[in-house]
Design a protein around this motif. Structure first.
Motif, PDB file in Angstrom:
ATOM      1  N   UNK A   1       2.187   1.926   2.903  1.00  0.00           N
ATOM      2  CA  UNK A   1       1.135   2.257   1.929  1.00  0.00           C
ATOM      3  C   UNK A   1       1.771   2.572   0.581  1.00  0.00           C
ATOM      4  N   UNK A   2       2.837   3.361   0.599  1.00  0.00           N
ATOM      5  CA  UNK A   2       3.514   3.711  -0.661  1.00  0.00           C
ATOM      6  C   UNK A   2       4.065   2.464  -1.357  1.00  0.00           C
ATOM      7  N   UNK A   3       4.633   1.555  -0.578  1.00  0.00           N
ATOM      8  CA  UNK A   3       5.178   0.326  -1.172  1.00  0.00           C
ATOM      9  C   UNK A   3       4.072  -0.535  -1.772  1.00  0.00           C
ATOM     10  N   UNK A   4       2.934  -0.619  -1.091  1.00  0.00           N
ATOM     11  CA  UNK A   4       1.831  -1.400  -1.639  1.00  0.00           C
ATOM     12  C   UNK A   4       1.263  -0.759  -2.908  1.00  0.00           C
ATOM     13  N   UNK A   5       1.225   0.552  -2.950  1.00  0.00           N
ATOM     14  CA  UNK A   5       0.798   1.230  -4.192  1.00  0.00           C
ATOM     15  C   UNK A   5       1.756   0.906  -5.324  1.00  0.00           C
ATOM     16  N   UNK A   6       3.044   0.906  -5.036  1.00  0.00           N
ATOM     17  CA  UNK A   6       4.047   0.565  -6.056  1.00  0.00           C
ATOM     18  C   UNK A   6       3.887  -0.875  -6.527  1.00  0.00           C
ATOM     19  N   UNK A   7       3.581  -1.776  -5.610  1.00  0.00           N
ATOM     20  CA  UNK A   7       3.412  -3.202  -5.951  1.00  0.00           C
ATOM     21  C   UNK A   7       2.340  -3.404  -7.015  1.00  0.00           C
ATOM     22  N   UNK A   8       1.290  -2.590  -6.936  1.00  0.00           N
ATOM     23  CA  UNK A   8       0.161  -2.754  -7.847  1.00  0.00           C
ATOM     24  C   UNK A   8       0.126  -1.692  -8.951  1.00  0.00           C
ATOM     25  N   UNK A   9       1.179  -0.907  -9.051  1.00  0.00           N
ATOM     26  CA  UNK A   9       1.249   0.093 -10.116  1.00  0.00           C
ATOM     27  C   UNK A   9       0.228   1.208  -9.990  1.00  0.00           C
ATOM     28  N   UNK A  10      -0.109   1.575  -8.763  1.00  0.00           N
ATOM     29  CA  UNK A  10      -1.105   2.624  -8.525  1.00  0.00           C
ATOM     30  C   UNK A  10      -0.376   3.970  -8.372  1.00  0.00           C
ATOM     31  N   UNK A  11      -0.654   4.895  -9.284  1.00  0.00           N
ATOM     32  CA  UNK A  11       0.069   6.163  -9.271  1.00  0.00           C
ATOM     33  C   UNK A  11      -0.754   7.363  -8.849  1.00  0.00           C
ATOM     34  N   UNK A  12      -2.024   7.163  -8.513  1.00  0.00           N
ATOM     35  CA  UNK A  12      -2.891   8.305  -8.181  1.00  0.00           C
ATOM     36  C   UNK A  12      -3.238   8.361  -6.693  1.00  0.00           C
ATOM     37  N   UNK A  13      -2.369   7.783  -5.860  1.00  0.00           N
ATOM     38  CA  UNK A  13      -2.547   7.826  -4.407  1.00  0.00           C
ATOM     39  C   UNK A  13      -1.486   8.732  -3.811  1.00  0.00           C
ATOM     40  N   UNK A  14      -1.928   9.679  -3.004  1.00  0.00           N
ATOM     41  CA  UNK A  14      -1.018  10.571  -2.286  1.00  0.00           C
ATOM     42  C   UNK A  14      -1.128  10.253  -0.800  1.00  0.00           C
TER      43      UNK A  14
ATOM     44  N   UNK B   1      -2.688  -1.686 -14.497  1.00  0.00           N
ATOM     45  CA  UNK B   1      -2.611  -2.830 -13.594  1.00  0.00           C
ATOM     46  C   UNK B   1      -1.299  -3.591 -13.809  1.00  0.00           C
ATOM     47  N   UNK B   2      -0.760  -4.101 -12.751  1.00  0.00           N
ATOM     48  CA  UNK B   2       0.435  -4.929 -12.860  1.00  0.00           C
ATOM     49  C   UNK B   2       0.022  -6.383 -12.996  1.00  0.00           C
ATOM     50  N   UNK B   3       0.992  -7.243 -13.287  1.00  0.00           N
ATOM     51  CA  UNK B   3       0.714  -8.667 -13.386  1.00  0.00           C
ATOM     52  C   UNK B   3       0.300  -9.257 -12.040  1.00  0.00           C
ATOM     53  N   UNK B   4       0.629  -8.547 -10.961  1.00  0.00           N
ATOM     54  CA  UNK B   4       0.257  -9.031  -9.638  1.00  0.00           C
ATOM     55  C   UNK B   4      -1.262  -9.114  -9.496  1.00  0.00           C
ATOM     56  N   UNK B   5      -1.972  -8.158 -10.094  1.00  0.00           N
ATOM     57  CA  UNK B   5      -3.443  -8.156 -10.089  1.00  0.00           C
ATOM     58  C   UNK B   5      -3.919  -7.529 -11.402  1.00  0.00           C
ATOM     59  N   UNK B   6      -4.004  -8.329 -12.475  1.00  0.00           N
ATOM     60  CA  UNK B   6      -4.289  -7.784 -13.806  1.00  0.00           C
ATOM     61  C   UNK B   6      -5.778  -7.635 -14.109  1.00  0.00           C
ATOM     62  N   UNK B   7      -6.613  -7.550 -13.076  1.00  0.00           N
ATOM     63  CA  UNK B   7      -8.060  -7.534 -13.263  1.00  0.00           C
ATOM     64  C   UNK B   7      -8.639  -6.159 -12.935  1.00  0.00           C
ATOM     65  N   UNK B   8      -9.796  -5.873 -13.504  1.00  0.00           N
ATOM     66  CA  UNK B   8     -10.502  -4.645 -13.140  1.00  0.00           C
ATOM     67  C   UNK B   8     -11.409  -4.881 -11.941  1.00  0.00           C
ATOM     68  N   UNK B   9     -11.645  -6.131 -11.614  1.00  0.00           N
ATOM     69  CA  UNK B   9     -12.503  -6.485 -10.486  1.00  0.00           C
ATOM     70  C   UNK B   9     -11.792  -6.203  -9.165  1.00  0.00           C
TER      71      UNK B   9
END
Length: 200
Positions: free
Chosen positions: A83-96, A2-10
């Motif tokens: 979509x790719x930019x939003x994945x990068x914003x939140x540090x999500x690496x498992x989205x194709x 998780x990035x600091x933008x959304x550091x929660x598991x919720x």
């Protein structure tokens, strides 16, 4: 991670944290939570999100399924880039992100889905019929409908496909907003959320 933008598991990332493009739909936070709940995800689930729009569902589910994989299908090149930019914003690496029109492009996806999310669309009946062929026994599909025509189309198709454990929820959400020196409630557009399972 998780990035600091959304550091929660919720789940339930505020809408304004996502990058947006004018005219591109975004699943509102409260509706998103209902969709995610209906998907019944596991940490290693493989999810196809068809008509991924801004990418809110891929981001949220990517964070929830760190061992899984999310395939976001979007036909518009600019929206796919969003979509790719939003994945990068939140540090999500498992989205194709797959650029293509459903259902034609689905046959080229190498990963079999255990869960499928279909967010509206004119060809939703055809898409639903097609993804059903790829779902294994126990697989789940969740589809959204913003109008009665789409609702009837999805519910009728789930019935034709002999889906089991069909559920239907209509969201009814009001948010507190500040207008001038007053706080008022503003309604979020209601959405029908349908889900069903494929059981052999």
């Amino acid at each position: 991670m998780h990035t600091q933008l959304w550091p929660y598991v919720t789940p339930g990332i505020p809408d304004d944290l996502f990058e947006r493009l004018p005219g591109i739909p975004l699943s509102k936070r409260e509706v998103r939570l209902l969709i995610i709940s209906a998907l019944r995800l596991k940490s290693d689930s493989v999810l196809w999100d068809i008509g991924a729009g801004t990418g809110t569902i891929p981001v949220e589910t990517g964070l929830l399924c760190p061992k899984g994989r999310v395939i976001a299908v979007e036909r518009d090149e600019d929206v796919a880039s969003l979509i790719r930019r939003n994945c990068d914003r939140f540090g999500v690496g498992n989205v194709e992100v797959i650029e293509g029109s459903a259902p034609e492009c689905l046959k080229d996806i190498p990963h079999q889905p255990q869960r499928v999310c279909i967010e509206g669309g004119r060809a939703i009946k055809t898409i639903l019929q097609e993804v059903w062929q790829y779902l294994p026994s126990g697989g789940r599909v969740v589809a959204t409908a913003a109008n009665l025509e789409t609702l009837y189309s999805v519910s009728g198709t789930l019935s034709e496909l002999q889906a089991r454990n069909i559920e239907l929820v209509q969201s009814s959400v009001n948010r507190l907003e500040t207008r001038g020196n007053r706080q008022t409630f503003s309604a979020v557009d209601p959405i029908f959320i349908l889900s069903g399972e494929k059981l052999d």
